[in-house]
Design an enzyme around this catalytic site. Structure first.
Site, PDB file in Angstrom:
ATOM      1  N   CYS A 181       0.866  -1.180   0.000  1.00 45.22           N
ATOM      2  CA  CYS A 181       0.000   0.000   0.000  1.00 45.22           C
ATOM      3  C   CYS A 181       0.903   1.231   0.000  1.00 45.22           C
ATOM      4  O   CYS A 181       2.105   1.122  -0.246  1.00 45.22           O
ATOM      5  CB  CYS A 181      -0.944  -0.019   1.202  1.00 45.22           C
ATOM      6  SG  CYS A 181      -0.076  -0.146   2.785  1.00 45.22           S
ATOM      7  N   THR A 182       0.356   2.389   0.311  1.00 46.48           N
ATOM      8  CA  THR A 182       1.132   3.624   0.206  1.00 46.48           C
ATOM      9  C   THR A 182       2.292   3.685   1.188  1.00 46.48           C
ATOM     10  O   THR A 182       3.451   3.799   0.801  1.00 46.48           O
ATOM     11  CB  THR A 182       0.216   4.854   0.415  1.00 46.48           C
ATOM     12  OG1 THR A 182      -0.866   4.790  -0.503  1.00 46.48           O
ATOM     13  CG2 THR A 182       0.991   6.154   0.209  1.00 46.48           C
TER      14      THR A 182
END
Length: 245
Positions: A181-182
């Site tokens: 994810c980020t």
């Protein structure tokens, strides 16, 4: 230059309201802007400001033993990417609403960026199993970039992930699955939930995409990484797609 930070830390917080009040007062005193989420399970931080002010904030936060080891990712922009300072108390610092996904007691096994880059280069993990990158972000974020060949899901929000993943579970059984994810927070919850739900072949990318960019750059990644401020997205050199005026 403005220094931007992204950080999160899962830890039991007995009084989220008290912590939120301290964060708001300290950040405003240092003229910082951004968004901080506080919950009983920890803190999630996106802040930007003068470099010395950011480091003062982090130094003060780390005097609290609960956050002494918080891991922070840094990037820079020529202007302030946040309009104001927001601090919110939430039920979760990232909403997932699934049992078996709380990293307070344990976390899923993590893979370091350098090891993942090597696996992607050689086409398999160290036991010879194929590697599948699992993007836990929403469809809008994925449009800006993702790992080459990643499994992406047609989701609008993180809570949609379990249902969207269900049709793929059997085809992932023979692979080493790396959840990403980020900045690490969503893939940490997702990987833990998947392992608790019987997918014991799942790892999490330590530090998320931003941590990967910081340590190894673009290796195996196509495009930008969407971020939640006026910069819109960062390239593998952590430079903004849009430098807000």
């Amino acid at each position: 230059m403005i220094l931007n930070i992204a950080a999160y830390h899962f830890v039991h917080v007995e009084s989220p309201e008290t912590l939120a009040t301290w964060v708001r007062e300290r950040a405003e005193a240092l003229s910082l802007r951004g968004t901080v989420l506080v919950a009983g399970e920890g803190i999630n931080v996106f802040l930007a400001g003068d470099e010395s002010a950011i480091h003062d904030f982090l130094a003060d936060l780390r005097t609290d033993e609960r956050f002494a080891n918080i891991v922070v990712k840094f990037s820079r922009s020529s202007t302030q990417p946040f309009a104001r300072m927001k601090v919110k108390v939430k039920p979760e610092i990232i909403s997932f609403r699934r049992d078996g996904a709380s990293p307070l007691g344990q976390r899923a096994p993590a893979i370091e960026p350098s090891t993942l880059a090597r696996w992607l280069q050689q086409g398999h993990d160290d036991t010879g199993k194929r590697v599948v990158m699992l993007d836990t972000r929403n469809a809008q974020e994925v449009e800006y970039g993702t790992f080459a060949g990643a499994l992406t899901l047609p989701i609008a929000k993180f809570t949609d992930l379990p249902q969207a993943l269900a049709p793929h579970r059997d085809t992932l059984a023979d692979a080493t699955v790396v959840s990403f994810c980020t900045g690490g927070i969503r893939c940490e919850k997702a990987a833990l939930w998947m392992r608790e739900d019987g997918m014991d072949n799942v790892l999490q990318l330590d530090g998320g995409i931003l941590g990967y960019f910081e340590h190894v750059g673009a290796n195996g990644y196509d495009g930008h990484c969407f971020v939640f401020d006026d910069r819109v997205a960062l390239d593998p050199q952590l430079q903004p797609l849009v430098d807000p005026a």
